[in-house]
Write a protein that holds these residues in place. Structure first.
Motif, PDB file in Angstrom:
ATOM      1  N   THR A 174       0.822  -1.209   0.000  1.00 11.26           N
ATOM      2  CA  THR A 174       0.000   0.000   0.000  1.00 11.26           C
ATOM      3  C   THR A 174       0.854   1.257   0.000  1.00 11.26           C
ATOM      4  O   THR A 174       0.603   2.197  -0.765  1.00 11.26           O
ATOM      5  N   GLN A 175       1.873   1.288   0.843  1.00  7.65           N
ATOM      6  CA  GLN A 175       2.754   2.452   0.879  1.00  7.65           C
ATOM      7  C   GLN A 175       3.434   2.670  -0.473  1.00  7.65           C
ATOM      8  O   GLN A 175       3.490   3.788  -0.980  1.00  7.65           O
ATOM      9  N   SER A 176       3.969   1.591  -1.030  1.00  5.42           N
ATOM     10  CA  SER A 176       4.704   1.703  -2.293  1.00  5.42           C
ATOM     11  C   SER A 176       3.778   2.061  -3.447  1.00  5.42           C
ATOM     12  O   SER A 176       4.123   2.887  -4.303  1.00  5.42           O
ATOM     13  N   ALA A 177       2.600   1.437  -3.478  1.00  5.96           N
ATOM     14  CA  ALA A 177       1.641   1.737  -4.542  1.00  5.96           C
ATOM     15  C   ALA A 177       1.197   3.192  -4.484  1.00  5.96           C
ATOM     16  O   ALA A 177       1.015   3.848  -5.521  1.00  5.96           O
ATOM     17  N   ALA A 178       1.015   3.714  -3.278  1.00  7.36           N
ATOM     18  CA  ALA A 178       0.629   5.124  -3.145  1.00  7.36           C
ATOM     19  C   ALA A 178       1.691   6.032  -3.751  1.00  7.36           C
ATOM     20  O   ALA A 178       1.378   7.034  -4.406  1.00  7.36           O
ATOM     21  N   MET A 179       2.945   5.677  -3.557  1.00  4.41           N
ATOM     22  CA  MET A 179       4.032   6.480  -4.122  1.00  4.41           C
ATOM     23  C   MET A 179       4.085   6.353  -5.646  1.00  4.41           C
ATOM     24  O   MET A 179       4.390   7.298  -6.352  1.00  4.41           O
ATOM     25  N   ASP A 180       3.762   5.175  -6.145  1.00  5.11           N
ATOM     26  CA  ASP A 180       3.761   4.958  -7.590  1.00  5.11           C
ATOM     27  C   ASP A 180       2.635   5.707  -8.296  1.00  5.11           C
ATOM     28  O   ASP A 180       2.820   6.212  -9.412  1.00  5.11           O
ATOM     29  N   TYR A 181       1.459   5.775  -7.666  1.00 10.17           N
ATOM     30  CA  TYR A 181       0.268   6.209  -8.393  1.00 10.17           C
ATOM     31  C   TYR A 181      -0.240   7.591  -8.011  1.00 10.17           C
ATOM     32  O   TYR A 181      -1.216   8.073  -8.598  1.00 10.17           O
ATOM     33  N   GLY A 182       0.412   8.244  -7.046  1.00 11.78           N
ATOM     34  CA  GLY A 182      -0.021   9.592  -6.683  1.00 11.78           C
ATOM     35  C   GLY A 182      -0.015  10.547  -7.856  1.00 11.78           C
ATOM     36  O   GLY A 182      -0.896  11.398  -7.985  1.00 11.78           O
ATOM     37  N   LYS A 183       0.975  10.415  -8.728  1.00  9.11           N
ATOM     38  CA  LYS A 183       1.071  11.318  -9.881  1.00  9.11           C
ATOM     39  C   LYS A 183      -0.087  11.142 -10.854  1.00  9.11           C
ATOM     40  O   LYS A 183      -0.322  11.994 -11.713  1.00  9.11           O
ATOM     41  N   HIS A 184      -0.813  10.036 -10.721  1.00  6.31           N
ATOM     42  CA  HIS A 184      -1.974   9.793 -11.584  1.00  6.31           C
ATOM     43  C   HIS A 184      -3.290  10.193 -10.899  1.00  6.31           C
ATOM     44  O   HIS A 184      -4.366   9.935 -11.436  1.00  6.31           O
ATOM     45  N   GLY A 185      -3.176  10.806  -9.703  1.00  6.97           N
ATOM     46  CA  GLY A 185      -4.385  11.195  -8.983  1.00  6.97           C
ATOM     47  C   GLY A 185      -5.079  10.026  -8.315  1.00  6.97           C
ATOM     48  O   GLY A 185      -6.259  10.110  -7.969  1.00  6.97           O
ATOM     49  N   ILE A 186      -4.350   8.933  -8.113  1.00  8.67           N
ATOM     50  CA  ILE A 186      -4.907   7.732  -7.492  1.00  8.67           C
ATOM     51  C   ILE A 186      -4.399   7.654  -6.061  1.00  8.67           C
ATOM     52  O   ILE A 186      -3.187   7.643  -5.825  1.00  8.67           O
ATOM     53  N   THR A 187      -5.306   7.640  -5.105  1.00  5.85           N
ATOM     54  CA  THR A 187      -4.905   7.467  -3.713  1.00  5.85           C
ATOM     55  C   THR A 187      -4.955   5.981  -3.353  1.00  5.85           C
ATOM     56  O   THR A 187      -5.782   5.231  -3.869  1.00  5.85           O
ATOM     57  N   VAL A 188      -4.047   5.589  -2.470  1.00  2.00           N
ATOM     58  CA  VAL A 188      -3.966   4.185  -2.052  1.00  2.00           C
ATOM     59  C   VAL A 188      -3.877   4.135  -0.533  1.00  2.00           C
ATOM     60  O   VAL A 188      -2.953   4.693   0.059  1.00  2.00           O
ATOM     61  N   ASN A 189      -4.845   3.498   0.091  1.00  2.41           N
ATOM     62  CA  ASN A 189      -4.889   3.378   1.544  1.00  2.41           C
ATOM     63  C   ASN A 189      -5.325   1.975   1.933  1.00  2.41           C
ATOM     64  O   ASN A 189      -5.767   1.184   1.088  1.00  2.41           O
ATOM     65  N   ALA A 190      -5.206   1.660   3.210  1.00  2.00           N
ATOM     66  CA  ALA A 190      -5.679   0.376   3.710  1.00  2.00           C
ATOM     67  C   ALA A 190      -6.376   0.574   5.042  1.00  2.00           C
ATOM     68  O   ALA A 190      -6.029   1.472   5.805  1.00  2.00           O
ATOM     69  N   TYR A 191      -7.372  -0.257   5.315  1.00  2.00           N
ATOM     70  CA  TYR A 191      -8.032  -0.255   6.616  1.00  2.00           C
ATOM     71  C   TYR A 191      -7.523  -1.460   7.406  1.00  2.00           C
ATOM     72  O   TYR A 191      -7.191  -2.499   6.851  1.00  2.00           O
ATOM     73  N   ALA A 192      -7.439  -1.291   8.713  1.00  2.00           N
ATOM     74  CA  ALA A 192      -6.854  -2.326   9.569  1.00  2.00           C
ATOM     75  C   ALA A 192      -7.836  -2.687  10.679  1.00  2.00           C
ATOM     76  O   ALA A 192      -7.775  -2.146  11.779  1.00  2.00           O
ATOM     77  N   PRO A 193      -8.734  -3.621  10.408  1.00  2.00           N
ATOM     78  CA  PRO A 193      -9.742  -3.983  11.415  1.00  2.00           C
ATOM     79  C   PRO A 193      -9.130  -4.712  12.606  1.00  2.00           C
ATOM     80  O   PRO A 193      -8.145  -5.441  12.485  1.00  2.00           O
ATOM     81  N   GLY A 194      -9.776  -4.511  13.732  1.00  2.00           N
ATOM     82  CA  GLY A 194      -9.495  -5.329  14.902  1.00  2.00           C
ATOM     83  C   GLY A 194     -10.425  -6.536  14.871  1.00  2.00           C
ATOM     84  O   GLY A 194     -10.669  -7.120  13.816  1.00  2.00           O
ATOM     85  N   ALA A 195     -10.942  -6.900  16.029  1.00  2.00           N
ATOM     86  CA  ALA A 195     -11.886  -8.022  16.106  1.00  2.00           C
ATOM     87  C   ALA A 195     -13.256  -7.555  15.605  1.00  2.00           C
ATOM     88  O   ALA A 195     -13.931  -6.764  16.260  1.00  2.00           O
TER      89      ALA A 195
END
Length: 270
Positions: A174-195
């Motif tokens: 996710t971190q790397s993809a965000a860096m790759d695709y920011g220039k294309h206006g694409i945001t990349v994030n992840a959600y981290a659920p608990g229980a």
């Protein structure tokens, strides 16, 4: 509303692992938000996915594409994106939600189970990011890519070595993809659920109940957090709704240094 606004196509989101649990909760929320959907799950989920699609059409007027396959197979994910784009005309968001978990001490984890976790959780997320990115770049209008991490991506958990490894990997993707695709206006994030109260959590709980001889629910209710309860799928879906929205246009791993958002009731602290 102007004619130009009326002619504007609805945004389309793909959700993998959509038949139950968090994926189903996300589908319900994004349909309520007004998005059209591409729902993806294994063929064995046909009845549940068909029921979900029909209920979304009736309640929200959602245009729904239903595609069956396996996220660990690259051709299936490629076909998923191609089918949804063919039927809807475009793509706006990929929610790479599909994932599996097992409980095993590291040295008791069979190699085939390790391979299964890597194939579904890591390769499945990778393929989902890859083919969504290809389509979004081709369209040239930006978009959203969102993955499913976990509190198991924040710290190790006993008897979850292989699972934690796959979820830590999603942070890096996710971190790397965000860096790759920011220039294309694409945001990349992840959600981290608990229980979260899902069939996956209940399956893990059943395993621990058989192992320990304790009543069902003992393990799944053993997670401690500030709010004093396990989460529900809609708790995660609310965050995904925000990340897909225009309000989250400036939130991505590439700009704020974060790759994921915890949805855990206050279990983990950074």
């Amino acid at each position: 509303m102007s004619q130009e606004q009326e002619a504007s196509p609805k945004r389309v989101a793909i959700i993998t692992g959509a038949a139950e649990g968090i994926g189903r909760g996300i589908a319900l929320r994004l349909a309520r938000d007004g998005l059209d959907l591409g729902l993806f799950d294994l063929p064995r989920s046909e009845a549940r996915l068909a029921e979900l699609a029909e209920s979304l059409k009736k309640e929200y007027g959602t245009k729904v594409s239903v595609v069956f396959g396996d996220v660990s197979k690259e051709e299936d994910v490629k076909r998923l994106v191609e089918t949804v784009v063919l039927e809807h005309g475009s793509l706006y968001a990929m929610i790479a939600n599909a994932g599996v978990a097992i409980n095993r001490v590291l040295h008791e984890t069979p190699t085939e189970e390790l391979d299964r976790l890597l194939n579904i959780n890591v390769k499945g997320t990778f393929f989902s990011y890859k083919y969504a990115a290809i389509q979004l770049i081709k369209q040239g209008h930006g978009g959203r890519i969102i993955g499913a991490a976990s509190i198991a991506s924040k710290k190790g958990i006993a008897e979850h070595s292989a699972y934690c490894a796959t979820k830590f990997a999603i942070r890096g993707l996710t971190q790397s993809a965000a860096m790759d695709y920011g220039k294309h206006g694409i945001t990349v994030n992840a959600y981290a659920p608990g229980a979260i109260e899902t069939p996956l959590l209940h399956g893990l709980d059943e395993y621990h109940s058989k192992l320990s001889g304790q009543p069902r629910g003992t393990w799944s209710n053993s997670f401690t957090n500030i709010l004093g309860r396990n989460g529900q799928p809609e708790d995660v879906a609310k965050l995904v709704s925000f990340l897909v929205s225009d309000d989250a246009a400036f939130i991505t791993a590439a700009t704020d240094g974060l790759s994921q958002y915890l949805v855990d009731g206050g279990t983990c602290f950074d």
